[in-house]
Design a protein around this motif. Structure first.
Motif, PDB file in Angstrom:
ATOM      1  N   PHE A   1      -5.086  21.565   6.010  1.00  0.00           N
ATOM      2  CA  PHE A   1      -6.267  21.385   5.139  1.00  0.00           C
ATOM      3  C   PHE A   1      -6.556  19.897   5.073  1.00  0.00           C
ATOM      4  N   ALA A   2      -6.984  19.362   6.210  1.00  0.00           N
ATOM      5  CA  ALA A   2      -6.899  17.917   6.437  1.00  0.00           C
ATOM      6  C   ALA A   2      -8.028  17.122   5.789  1.00  0.00           C
ATOM      7  N   GLY A   3      -9.138  17.760   5.421  1.00  0.00           N
ATOM      8  CA  GLY A   3     -10.254  17.003   4.856  1.00  0.00           C
ATOM      9  C   GLY A   3     -10.654  15.883   5.813  1.00  0.00           C
ATOM     10  N   VAL A   4     -10.798  14.677   5.289  1.00  0.00           N
ATOM     11  CA  VAL A   4     -11.199  13.540   6.126  1.00  0.00           C
ATOM     12  C   VAL A   4      -9.973  12.848   6.741  1.00  0.00           C
ATOM     13  N   GLY A   5      -8.792  13.453   6.535  1.00  0.00           N
ATOM     14  CA  GLY A   5      -7.577  13.021   7.247  1.00  0.00           C
ATOM     15  C   GLY A   5      -6.642  12.048   6.553  1.00  0.00           C
ATOM     16  N   PRO A   6      -6.745  11.839   5.218  1.00  0.00           N
ATOM     17  CA  PRO A   6      -5.988  10.722   4.623  1.00  0.00           C
ATOM     18  C   PRO A   6      -4.470  10.840   4.732  1.00  0.00           C
ATOM     19  N   TYR A   7      -3.904  12.047   4.611  1.00  0.00           N
ATOM     20  CA  TYR A   7      -2.437  12.156   4.701  1.00  0.00           C
ATOM     21  C   TYR A   7      -1.960  11.833   6.123  1.00  0.00           C
ATOM     22  N   ALA A   8      -2.729  12.277   7.131  1.00  0.00           N
ATOM     23  CA  ALA A   8      -2.340  11.991   8.520  1.00  0.00           C
ATOM     24  C   ALA A   8      -2.312  10.483   8.751  1.00  0.00           C
ATOM     25  N   ILE A   9      -3.318   9.802   8.219  1.00  0.00           N
ATOM     26  CA  ILE A   9      -3.421   8.355   8.428  1.00  0.00           C
ATOM     27  C   ILE A   9      -2.307   7.637   7.657  1.00  0.00           C
ATOM     28  N   ALA A  10      -2.076   8.068   6.421  1.00  0.00           N
ATOM     29  CA  ALA A  10      -1.000   7.447   5.620  1.00  0.00           C
ATOM     30  C   ALA A  10       0.344   7.605   6.336  1.00  0.00           C
ATOM     31  N   ILE A  11       0.596   8.793   6.900  1.00  0.00           N
ATOM     32  CA  ILE A  11       1.872   9.050   7.593  1.00  0.00           C
ATOM     33  C   ILE A  11       2.003   8.133   8.807  1.00  0.00           C
ATOM     34  N   LEU A  12       0.952   8.086   9.621  1.00  0.00           N
ATOM     35  CA  LEU A  12       1.056   7.313  10.869  1.00  0.00           C
ATOM     36  C   LEU A  12       1.113   5.810  10.625  1.00  0.00           C
ATOM     37  N   LYS A  13       0.512   5.358   9.537  1.00  0.00           N
ATOM     38  CA  LYS A  13       0.574   3.923   9.240  1.00  0.00           C
ATOM     39  C   LYS A  13       1.960   3.544   8.721  1.00  0.00           C
TER      40      LYS A  13
ATOM     41  N   GLN B   1       4.828   5.510   9.254  1.00  0.00           N
ATOM     42  CA  GLN B   1       5.847   5.897  10.234  1.00  0.00           C
ATOM     43  C   GLN B   1       5.185   5.960  11.623  1.00  0.00           C
ATOM     44  N   PRO B   2       5.007   4.803  12.261  1.00  0.00           N
ATOM     45  CA  PRO B   2       4.287   4.769  13.539  1.00  0.00           C
ATOM     46  C   PRO B   2       4.995   5.554  14.645  1.00  0.00           C
ATOM     47  N   LEU B   3       6.277   5.911  14.416  1.00  0.00           N
ATOM     48  CA  LEU B   3       6.984   6.678  15.449  1.00  0.00           C
ATOM     49  C   LEU B   3       6.814   8.190  15.285  1.00  0.00           C
TER      50      LEU B   3
ATOM     51  N   PRO C   1      -9.061   9.454  -4.620  1.00  0.00           N
ATOM     52  CA  PRO C   1      -8.176   8.282  -4.632  1.00  0.00           C
ATOM     53  C   PRO C   1      -6.948   8.528  -5.506  1.00  0.00           C
ATOM     54  N   ARG C   2      -7.006   9.553  -6.379  1.00  0.00           N
ATOM     55  CA  ARG C   2      -5.872   9.830  -7.272  1.00  0.00           C
ATOM     56  C   ARG C   2      -4.674  10.426  -6.536  1.00  0.00           C
ATOM     57  N   ASP C   3      -4.869  10.832  -5.278  1.00  0.00           N
ATOM     58  CA  ASP C   3      -3.758  11.394  -4.491  1.00  0.00           C
ATOM     59  C   ASP C   3      -2.980  10.308  -3.741  1.00  0.00           C
ATOM     60  N   GLN C   4      -3.348   9.059  -3.936  1.00  0.00           N
ATOM     61  CA  GLN C   4      -2.717   7.979  -3.168  1.00  0.00           C
ATOM     62  C   GLN C   4      -1.190   7.964  -3.314  1.00  0.00           C
ATOM     63  N   GLY C   5      -0.692   8.113  -4.535  1.00  0.00           N
ATOM     64  CA  GLY C   5       0.760   8.083  -4.771  1.00  0.00           C
ATOM     65  C   GLY C   5       1.455   9.222  -4.035  1.00  0.00           C
ATOM     66  N   ASP C   6       0.827  10.375  -4.002  1.00  0.00           N
ATOM     67  CA  ASP C   6       1.412  11.528  -3.302  1.00  0.00           C
ATOM     68  C   ASP C   6       1.437  11.289  -1.791  1.00  0.00           C
ATOM     69  N   ARG C   7       0.371  10.680  -1.285  1.00  0.00           N
ATOM     70  CA  ARG C   7       0.334  10.377   0.165  1.00  0.00           C
ATOM     71  C   ARG C   7       1.492   9.451   0.522  1.00  0.00           C
ATOM     72  N   GLU C   8       1.699   8.467  -0.329  1.00  0.00           N
ATOM     73  CA  GLU C   8       2.768   7.505  -0.080  1.00  0.00           C
ATOM     74  C   GLU C   8       4.119   8.222  -0.086  1.00  0.00           C
ATOM     75  N   ASP C   9       4.294   9.113  -1.050  1.00  0.00           N
ATOM     76  CA  ASP C   9       5.567   9.825  -1.196  1.00  0.00           C
ATOM     77  C   ASP C   9       5.849  10.704   0.028  1.00  0.00           C
ATOM     78  N   ILE C  10       4.812  11.373   0.529  1.00  0.00           N
ATOM     79  CA  ILE C  10       4.976  12.220   1.726  1.00  0.00           C
ATOM     80  C   ILE C  10       5.269  11.329   2.937  1.00  0.00           C
ATOM     81  N   ALA C  11       4.476  10.284   3.090  1.00  0.00           N
ATOM     82  CA  ALA C  11       4.607   9.425   4.281  1.00  0.00           C
ATOM     83  C   ALA C  11       6.015   8.839   4.367  1.00  0.00           C
TER      84      ALA C  11
END
Ligand SMILES: C[S@@+](CC[C@H](N)C(=O)[O-])C[C@H]1O[C@@H](n2cnc3c(N)ncnc32)[C@H](O)[C@@H]1O
Length: 279
Positions: free
Chosen positions: A133-145, A147-149, A110-120
């Motif tokens: 290195f997708a793990g359970v996919g959190p960066y992909a989901i953060a990006i698509l939520k 930036q839906p386009l 959960p400590r990577d949340q700020g970084d996910r937001e910054d990338i998204a």
């Protein structure tokens, strides 16, 4: 609201009060959570009491785990000692999306949340993102939520548990068809993709072994997010040296457009990120 220290202090000798942890991670939500804590050896006799105190303070927590040592192996997992037994598979709520994970089987922080937001926030409409290195996919989901386009996120993961959780998270967040999940070794699978707009190398201990491939997968003008570890005195020094070497070898004109300390990794060591534009 009392703190963990307030609850535990009356049962612990005064000389050990300074050792009582001030914080711990909670992964999960109202439907159930798991707490993960580091406890120093001096508090060995009080570890279960500490676990039970966490449960008392956080009604959603059903299990308490003690982290033992550092993350290990290819799958980047901690070893845990169970302090309070209970279910460890949880659904974590982060921003406007959900992540199903069992942290004993797959990486998630959960400590990577700020970084996910910054990338998204950086992803532009129409982009194809390669996420090896997708793990359970959190960066992909953060990006698509955010930036839906986004056209597509290609998400590669080696750990079968993590991959299966990623499949479940795609459904949970209604992102079927927006993420291409692949189970396997990024070293082999990355080469299938060219001219992508962005590559995310979220493997701070080892991403450098994949940087050459990432630089050849990305289109001219595209971005590679390179994660690495850096020491307190000069956090970006080693990462920048690696980028310079690979870009030089490949004859690419690379510009580091952003440097970020993502978070603490170990005492005096940070997880850092360089955003590289390949010109
Ligand atoms: C540090 S974790 C990051 C996971 C995810 N991006 C996140 O932020 O939650 C790195 C992930 O890469 C996976 N991994 C390690 N080596 C790999 C490889 N050669 N190919 C594909 N995945 C790999 C691990 O299993 C782990 O899930």
């Amino acid at each position: 609201m009392p703190t963990l220290k307030d609850v535990v202090k009356p049962f612990v000798p005064r000389e050990l009060w300074d050792k009582i942890p001030r914080s711990f991670d909670i992964i999960g939500s109202r439907s159930g959570a798991v707490a993960i804590i580091e406890i120093p050896p001096e508090l060995e006799d009080y570890k279960v009491l500490i676990g039970e105190a966490i449960i008392k303070l956080n009604r959603n927590v059903r299990a308490v785990l003690r982290r033992v040592g550092a993350r290990e192996g290819e799958f980047r997992l901690y070893k845990y000692e169970v302090l309070v037994p209970g279910p460890t598979e949880v659904i974590h709520k982060e921003d406007n999306y959900l992540i199903r994970v069992d942290p004993t089987k797959a990486y998630f922080s959960p400590r990577d949340q700020g970084d996910r937001e910054d990338i998204a926030r950086q992803v532009m409409p129409g982009e194809v993102v390669l996420y090896p290195f997708a793990g359970v996919g959190p960066y992909a989901i953060a990006i698509l939520k955010r930036q839906p386009l986004t056209r597509l996120v290609i998400a590669i993961e080696l750990n079968e548990y993590a991959y299966n959780y990623m499949l479940s998270n795609i459904k949970l967040n209604k992102l079927e068809g927006r993420i291409l999940p692949l189970h396997g070794d990024a070293a082999r699978l990355m080469d299938l993709f060219h001219n992508v707009d962005r590559v995310l190398l979220t493997l701070p201990l080892g991403a450098h072994r994949f940087l050459r491939q990432a630089l050849t997968c990305v289109r001219k003008g595209g971005i590679v997010h390179f994660y690495h570890l850096g020491v307190e005195e000069d956090p970006f020094y080693e990462a920048e040296g690696i980028v310079k070497n690979y870009c030089g070898e490949l004859g690419l004109d690379c510009i580091i457009i952003n440097r970020r300390i993502v978070r603490d990794y170990a005492p005096h060591v940070y997880k850092v990120r360089l955003d590289i534009r390949v010109a």
